[in-house]
Design a protein around this motif. Structure first.
Motif: not given
Length: 208
Positions: A143-145, A150-151, A155-163, A184-187
């Motif tokens: 699911l995360l992959d 898609r992004q 949380a979107g196009d940049r590094f945030t607290m969520a990462d 692959p996207h998760l990696e």
């Protein structure tokens, strides 16, 4: 000065240290929990009645907090409003959503495998608990992959607290002695976030 109680072997303490390092905050950390004790002492329990780590005291504001993800939110809101802590509501609550998902869904799924493989002597391990944990976690990684296809960031196009909390969870899961599924996207995302200076000394350490 930000005071932090907790040992670095704790995933929840690693989240707080990573956030502090991203923000350039001076941190005074005291080992606590596990073999270090402290968390059952009355002075500690007055500040954190759960008797767990992490716990922070912010000398600048007088804020005392426990629970790792709220601590990450607090630090990012105080020191990085509009950047690590998104100001626009759609991005902010996307970040909140994935932080809560890490804590309430991904972490419980993987916990038994971690405890059995890393913190249980081999002769005492429960293979059924490990198998159930792997079976619960792998679909969540898929699911995360798909989300990261898609992004570029959680949380979107940049590094945030969520990462930060999600990155700590993936570090723990991929540090376990089992075959890694193809994500692959998760990696790609993990390689990006784990190479950040703020992650040094945390996501490059073995599990314990």
């Amino acid at each position: 000065m930000l005071r932090l109680w907790g040992r670095l072997s704790s995933i929840n303490v690693r989240k707080v240290v990573w956030a502090a390092q991203e923000l350039g905050i001076t941190l005074q950390r005291t080992d606590a929990g596990g073999q270090f004790g402290i968390v059952r002492e009355s002075a500690y329990l007055q500040r954190n009645p759960n008797g767990l780590v992490p716990l922070i005291e912010d000398d600048e504001t007088g804020v005392v907090l426990w629970e790792s993800n709220p601590i990450v939110r607090y630090l990012c809101a105080q020191h990085s409003m509009g950047d690590l802590y998104p100001e626009a509501l759609p991005e902010r609550f996307a970040a909140e959503q994935w932080m809560d998902w890490q804590q309430t869904t991904l972490n419980p799924a993987g916990r038994d495998a971690f405890v059995q493989w890393i913190r249980t002597p081999a002769a005492q391990r429960n293979d059924a608990l490990i198998a159930a944990s792997v079976a619960a976690t792998e679909p969540l990684l898929a699911l995360l992959d798909a989300h990261l296809a898609r992004q570029p960031f959680v949380a979107g196009d940049r590094f945030t607290m969520a990462d930060i909390p999600v990155g700590c969870e993936i570090h723990r899961w991929w540090g376990l002695p089992h075959a890694r599924g193809a994500h692959p996207h998760l990696e790609q995302w993990y390689n990006t976030v784990s190479s950040r200076p703020g992650a040094r000394g945390l996501l490059d350490q073995p599990l314990s």
